[in-house]
Design a protein around this motif. Structure first.
Motif, PDB file in Angstrom:
ATOM      1  N   ILE A  18     -14.427 -45.048  -5.723  1.00 15.58           N
ATOM      2  CA  ILE A  18     -14.529 -45.579  -4.537  1.00 15.58           C
ATOM      3  C   ILE A  18     -13.373 -46.774  -4.179  1.00 15.58           C
ATOM      4  CG2 ILE A  18     -16.938 -44.925  -4.427  1.00 15.58           C
ATOM      5  CD1 ILE A  18     -17.631 -47.975  -5.106  1.00 15.58           C
ATOM      6  N   GLY A  27     -10.865 -41.670  -0.519  1.00 11.74           N
ATOM      7  CA  GLY A  27     -11.590 -42.837  -0.908  1.00 11.74           C
ATOM      8  C   GLY A  27     -11.402 -43.243  -2.487  1.00 11.74           C
ATOM      9  N   SER A  73     -16.256 -50.925   0.924  1.00  6.73           N
ATOM     10  CA  SER A  73     -15.376 -50.527   1.936  1.00  6.73           C
ATOM     11  C   SER A  73     -15.472 -51.840   2.738  1.00  6.73           C
ATOM     12  CB  SER A  73     -16.228 -49.434   2.623  1.00  6.73           C
ATOM     13  OG  SER A  73     -17.473 -50.158   3.184  1.00  6.73           O
ATOM     14  N   TYR A  94      -9.329 -44.065   9.211  1.00  3.76           N
ATOM     15  CA  TYR A  94     -10.006 -43.181   8.444  1.00  3.76           C
ATOM     16  C   TYR A  94      -9.076 -42.036   8.104  1.00  3.76           C
ATOM     17  CZ  TYR A  94     -13.052 -38.948   7.976  1.00  3.76           C
ATOM     18  OH  TYR A  94     -13.619 -37.683   7.417  1.00  3.76           O
ATOM     19  N   ARG A 104     -20.978 -48.982  -2.509  1.00  6.60           N
ATOM     20  CA  ARG A 104     -19.955 -48.346  -1.868  1.00  6.60           C
ATOM     21  C   ARG A 104     -19.798 -49.162  -0.362  1.00  6.60           C
ATOM     22  NH1 ARG A 104     -20.291 -42.250   0.140  1.00  6.60           N
ATOM     23  NH2 ARG A 104     -18.116 -41.955   1.147  1.00  6.60           N
ATOM     24  N   GLU A 158     -12.628 -46.800  -0.252  1.00  6.93           N
ATOM     25  CA  GLU A 158     -13.481 -46.652   0.666  1.00  6.93           C
ATOM     26  C   GLU A 158     -13.312 -47.746   1.957  1.00  6.93           C
ATOM     27  OE1 GLU A 158     -15.917 -44.289   1.325  1.00  6.93           O
ATOM     28  OE2 GLU A 158     -15.343 -43.226  -0.495  1.00  6.93           O
ATOM     29  N   ASP A 209     -19.203 -39.625   5.759  1.00  6.56           N
ATOM     30  CA  ASP A 209     -19.852 -39.350   4.986  1.00  6.56           C
ATOM     31  C   ASP A 209     -21.301 -38.998   4.891  1.00  6.56           C
ATOM     32  OD1 ASP A 209     -17.412 -38.628   3.830  1.00  6.56           O
ATOM     33  OD2 ASP A 209     -17.480 -40.132   2.280  1.00  6.56           O
ATOM     34  N   LYS A 252     -15.076 -44.009   6.835  1.00  7.83           N
ATOM     35  CA  LYS A 252     -15.295 -42.798   6.086  1.00  7.83           C
ATOM     36  C   LYS A 252     -16.907 -42.969   5.731  1.00  7.83           C
ATOM     37  CE  LYS A 252     -13.534 -40.548   1.819  1.00  7.83           C
ATOM     38  NZ  LYS A 252     -14.716 -40.479   1.163  1.00  7.83           N
ATOM     39  N   TYR A 253     -17.242 -44.028   5.353  1.00  7.47           N
ATOM     40  CA  TYR A 253     -18.599 -44.153   4.814  1.00  7.47           C
ATOM     41  C   TYR A 253     -19.715 -43.721   5.946  1.00  7.47           C
ATOM     42  CZ  TYR A 253     -23.062 -46.451   3.246  1.00  7.47           C
ATOM     43  OH  TYR A 253     -24.438 -46.925   2.903  1.00  7.47           O
TER      44      TYR A 253
END
Length: 297
Positions: free
Chosen positions: A245, A241, A71, A232, A67, A248, A256, A252-253
């Motif tokens: 994913i 996202g 991203s 974001y 993930r 992403e 979260d 945002k990662y």
């Protein structure tokens, strides 16, 4: 005997004393908070910060997570496209408005208006526009083009470009204004001389005007780059996202993991990597801007 000049340290003492609370706040909140985040990125903090050092484990886990890698890839694609396209679009719009056209103020207001909207509003608007059921695809198909397909937000391979469209729509107006301000600062005698010499307009822009606007371009690049790293709102509003994913982003990662996954250590590690990305942009700009100015003096 001439009076000795006051020491530079004691000049404007009232202003310096008044600035002390702001300086202390900046040091504690920004610098202190940054150092605190970096320090706790080496711990296995979960729901609450906990000084339980695990070395580089959080970073190893971070760079081993698909993930996060997706991203970073999305950030690179979005960043490169956003930098290039927003500069090109913004400069072209500024060059057109610089021709002293009629209703320039109206056009400038219309083009700058999207920047006044929040990213959440922009994301929701473009989510509707790109929705295949009642957006562009549905409108075109209702005109008789039944095979027309335009659903970037629902196609994992090109979903990031749907985010890019919304970002360009909102940000190009600001770039246009910055470029227009730079163009208006160019001496009109340069244009007159180029016309007298028979130099084509495009050559005047490429070889004379753009090099003279270097400070404007550098500042604009920093503004765009800083916005890219922390993107974001657009992602959350348009796709959250997804699909999967596919869209992403690092910001945002971080959110979260820190607030949703209750894994502060992992969130701190990711935010530290984002800090390094910002530093890569800011430090060269500061050296170029202030270092060059110091050499010039």
């Amino acid at each position: 005997m001439a009076a000795s000049r006051p020491n530079q340290l004691f000049r404007n003492m009232a202003a310096k004393i008044a600035a002390i609370p702001m300086i202390v706040t900046a040091l504690v909140v920004f610098v202190g908070g940054t150092l605190w985040t970096v320090a706790y990125s080496f711990t296995k903090s979960r729901l609450l910060p906990k000084w339980d050092l695990v070395g580089l484990d959080q970073y190893e886990r971070l760079w081993g997570t698909r993930r996060w890698l997706v991203s970073i890839e999305n950030l690179f694609i979005y960043g490169v496209c956003m930098l290039v396209l927003s500069l090109v679009i913004g400069f072209i719009l500024a060059a057109l408005l610089d021709q002293k056209i009629r209703y320039e103020s109206a056009f400038r207001t219309i083009l700058l208006y999207p920047f006044a909207l929040s990213f959440i509003v922009t994301g929701l608007v473009w989510q509707w526009i790109l929705n295949p059921e009642f957006g562009v695809q549905n409108i075109v198909r209702s005109l008789g083009f039944e095979s027309f397909t335009f659903d970037p937000l629902y196609n994992a391979k090109i979903a990031i470009y749907g985010i890019l469209i919304a970002g360009l729509w909102q940000g190009s107006g600001l770039i246009m204004v910055l470029m227009l301000a730079g163009l208006r600062g160019i001496d009109q005698e340069i244009w007159k001389a180029s016309r007298v010499d028979g130099i084509p307009a495009w050559k005047t822009y490429v070889f004379i005007i753009i090099p003279m606007m270097r400070p404007v371009f550098v500042t604009t690049l920093v503004i765009i780059a800083s916005g890219i790293v922390k993107v974001y709102d657009l992602v959350v509003a348009q796709t959250s996202g997804g699909p999967g994913i596919a869209t992403e982003m690092p910001a945002k990662y971080v959110y979260d993991y820190m607030f949703g996954g209750q894994n502060l250590g992992q969130g701190f590690a990711a935010s530290t990597m984002m800090l390094l990305a910002v530093a890569v942009v800011i430090i060269p700009w500061a050296m170029l801007e202030f270092g060059g100015r110091k050499r010039g003096t």
